[in-house]
Write an enzyme that holds these catalytic residues in place. Sequence first.
Site, PDB file in Angstrom:
ATOM      1  N   ASP A   1       0.829  -1.221   0.000  1.00  0.00           N
ATOM      2  CA  ASP A   1       0.000   0.000   0.000  1.00  0.00           C
ATOM      3  C   ASP A   1       0.863   1.271   0.000  1.00  0.00           C
ATOM      4  O   ASP A   1       0.668   2.177   0.846  1.00  0.00           O
ATOM      5  CB  ASP A   1      -0.897   0.031   1.258  1.00  0.00           C
ATOM      6  CG  ASP A   1      -1.674  -1.263   1.477  1.00  0.00           C
ATOM      7  OD1 ASP A   1      -2.088  -1.882   0.487  1.00  0.00           O
ATOM      8  OD2 ASP A   1      -1.865  -1.633   2.655  1.00  0.00           O
TER       9      ASP A   1
ATOM     10  N   GLU B   1     -11.387   0.200  -3.095  1.00  0.00           N
ATOM     11  CA  GLU B   1     -10.518   0.717  -2.018  1.00  0.00           C
ATOM     12  C   GLU B   1      -9.304   1.394  -2.663  1.00  0.00           C
ATOM     13  O   GLU B   1      -9.238   1.546  -3.878  1.00  0.00           O
ATOM     14  CB  GLU B   1     -10.072  -0.425  -1.087  1.00  0.00           C
ATOM     15  CG  GLU B   1      -9.250  -1.504  -1.776  1.00  0.00           C
ATOM     16  CD  GLU B   1      -8.927  -2.687  -0.874  1.00  0.00           C
ATOM     17  OE1 GLU B   1      -9.373  -2.737   0.294  1.00  0.00           O
ATOM     18  OE2 GLU B   1      -8.228  -3.605  -1.349  1.00  0.00           O
TER      19      GLU B   1
END
Length: 345
Positions: free
Chosen positions: A31, A244
């Site tokens: 991420d 997301e």
Amino acid sequence: MPEESIDHIDFDELNKKAISKPLVTHIYTADPSAHYFDGKIYIYPSHDIDAGEAFDDLGSHFAMEDYHVLSMDSIDAEAKDNGIALHVNDVPWAEQQMWAPDAAKKDDKYYLFFPAKGYDGIFKIGVAVSDSPIGPFTPQPKAIENSFSIDPAVLEDNDGNYYMYFGGLWGGQLQRWRTGEYNAQNPDSPTANLPEDNEPALLPFVAKLTDDLLEFAEKPKEIEILDEDGNLLLAGDNNRRFFEAAWMHKYKGKYYFSYSTGDTHFICYAIGDNPYGPFTYGGRILEPVVGWTSHHSICQVEDKYYLFYHDSSLSKGVTHLRSVKMVEIEHMEDGHIKTISPYKN
Ligand code: FUB
């Protein structure tokens, strides 16, 4: 890429075909939110660990406990791990699951924004402050008021305003906030409360931040992602709808909102004229990587743009043990972004 397909992968072959290598290999990182601060590249990733949690569709196996900041003196330099920047044990309101963070710089301070589950099992977004881009960061005693869900991404706009984009489906709990209150029913179901396939998809949120970057300056608003006819993308449009991994970058005055489609594993983008949208779907930036999740950032370094992303090739396909990678991306003449395949054919 779905978990079940990894049995067939020859990882030695795959790594030969990979377009880029992990930036660090001594820990697992994911991420990546990359920023160019003070002439250096700083990467704010999740720090993946194997905490022994069972796999489930709520993402319980993503049981991360701390953050490490990576830094690079230049885009060709080796990435350096600067050690623990913030640990969950030091955050009064957070119990577990330190998921995808982001960072911002304002004046001489650096701000780390991060989602974590509180002791009530609800994801909120917190902020921690440091005098240094690599931390250590001192957390605020409480989560940001009116924050919810996961994956904060903060844009510093050219006029000096800062905006936080956020939200994530399934384990990220966005679908539990449809009424403005947290819906705790069916706690083990990742898909309870989702819209029907023929209804508009759930939308990510944006909120302008206060001048001190510690709170929302306004009630979070949904941002619309539209198709080519100006209609909201539908919940059943799994190849294009938001799931997301929100990110925002600007190119030639336009706002590029990019995100993961989750269960179809694409990184896509949509283009708008202002930070609140609406945004019109523009295409794919990254085809699926090895591992279920795909999550990225886009960072301008001088006149070039780089995609920071992750895959699970180093762990040979373990979905919650990922590695951050980087590749240059290209905005074409018409403003669209050239799609990248993470492995050559
Ligand atoms: O790393 C935990 C979660 O996985 C992130 O918050 C999501 O975006 C996905 O990458």
